[in-house]
Design an enzyme around this catalytic site. Structure first.
Site, mmCIF file in Angstrom:
data_model
loop_
_atom_site.group_PDB
_atom_site.id
_atom_site.type_symbol
_atom_site.label_atom_id
_atom_site.label_comp_id
_atom_site.label_asym_id
_atom_site.label_seq_id
_atom_site.Cartn_x
_atom_site.Cartn_y
_atom_site.Cartn_z
ATOM 1 C CB ILE A 34 31.218 19.599 -20.456
ATOM 2 C CG1 ILE A 34 30.514 18.485 -19.692
ATOM 3 C CG2 ILE A 34 30.325 20.216 -21.493
ATOM 4 C CD1 ILE A 34 29.367 18.981 -18.834
ATOM 5 C CD GLU A 99 27.817 26.398 -27.014
ATOM 6 O OE1 GLU A 99 27.967 25.887 -25.887
ATOM 7 O OE2 GLU A 99 27.962 25.783 -28.079
ATOM 8 C CB VAL A 100 29.518 29.982 -21.576
ATOM 9 C CG1 VAL A 100 29.485 30.297 -20.077
ATOM 10 C CG2 VAL A 100 29.047 28.550 -21.827
ATOM 11 C CG HIS A 104 35.122 30.555 -22.228
ATOM 12 N ND1 HIS A 104 33.936 31.244 -22.059
ATOM 13 C CD2 HIS A 104 34.991 29.835 -23.366
ATOM 14 C CE1 HIS A 104 33.120 30.928 -23.047
ATOM 15 N NE2 HIS A 104 33.737 30.086 -23.864
HETATM 16 P P1 5GP Z 1 31.829 29.241 -26.258
HETATM 17 O O1 5GP Z 1 30.986 28.854 -27.442
HETATM 18 O O2 5GP Z 1 31.059 30.063 -25.266
HETATM 19 O O3 5GP Z 1 33.139 29.864 -26.652
HETATM 20 O O4 5GP Z 1 32.251 27.876 -25.545
HETATM 21 C C1 5GP Z 1 31.567 27.336 -24.455
HETATM 22 C C2 5GP Z 1 32.198 25.993 -24.145
HETATM 23 O O5 5GP Z 1 31.788 25.608 -22.847
HETATM 24 C C3 5GP Z 1 31.774 24.863 -25.093
HETATM 25 O O6 5GP Z 1 32.917 24.292 -25.701
HETATM 26 C C4 5GP Z 1 31.029 23.877 -24.183
HETATM 27 O O7 5GP Z 1 31.281 22.522 -24.495
HETATM 28 C C5 5GP Z 1 31.569 24.236 -22.811
HETATM 29 N N1 5GP Z 1 30.624 24.004 -21.712
HETATM 30 C C6 5GP Z 1 29.307 24.325 -21.679
HETATM 31 N N2 5GP Z 1 28.757 23.973 -20.502
HETATM 32 C C7 5GP Z 1 29.761 23.435 -19.768
HETATM 33 C C8 5GP Z 1 29.812 22.888 -18.447
HETATM 34 O O8 5GP Z 1 28.824 22.815 -17.708
HETATM 35 N N3 5GP Z 1 31.013 22.424 -18.023
HETATM 36 C C9 5GP Z 1 32.144 22.479 -18.808
HETATM 37 N N4 5GP Z 1 33.271 21.983 -18.290
HETATM 38 N N5 5GP Z 1 32.131 22.987 -20.058
HETATM 39 C C10 5GP Z 1 30.961 23.453 -20.527
#
Ligand code: 5GP
Length: 121
Positions: A34, A99-100, A104
């Protein structure tokens, strides 16, 4: 860390929140990020409930692990970044700023990506 059924990717996998789907098979879903950090920024995730690569590499089946890796390579070829190159990124835990909390892998490409990590905070 226990899996949180209400994390944003769990909700996307259940179809409760929209996302731009890039690829899907029995074990894997891939969506556009996103907030893209490069012209190509795709998130490839297992459909199974795994918090991070630590959980996935310990508890996923060989079929799930193979599916994630095969899909990642296939998606990169399909979107046209395999020739010039791309970066794969798994974040796990607080030092990585994950973050999530649903595993992934980020596919980043479409421009020169610069150094691998920040040299200092
Ligand atoms: P992390 O820091 O967990 O490795 O990456 C999480 C990623 O998820 C970030 O790059 C962020 O932009 C993306 N992200 C967070 N919320 C959403 C969402 O609701 N939809 C999509 N498509 N990506 C998201």
């Amino acid at each position: 860390m226990a899996y949180d059924d209400n994390n944003i990717f769990a909700r996307i996998l259940r179809g409760e929140i929209p996302a731009t789907k890039v690829y899907e098979d029995e074990h894997v879903l891939a969506i556009n990020d996103i907030n893209p950090q490069a012209p190509t920024h795709i998130l490839v995730m297992p459909k199974g409930k795994y918090v991070s690569i630590d959980d996935f590499s310990t508890n996923a089946t060989d079929a799930e692990i193979a599916a994630l890796i095969r899909a990642t390579g296939k998606i990169a070829r399909n979107v046209g970044v395999a020739d010039k190159g791309y970066r794969l990124l798994f974040n796990h835990g607080p030092h990585s700023h994950q973050e999530v909390p649903h595993l992934h892998v980020h596919i980043l490409g479409g421009r020169p990506l610069g150094p691998l990590v920040l040299r200092k905070e």
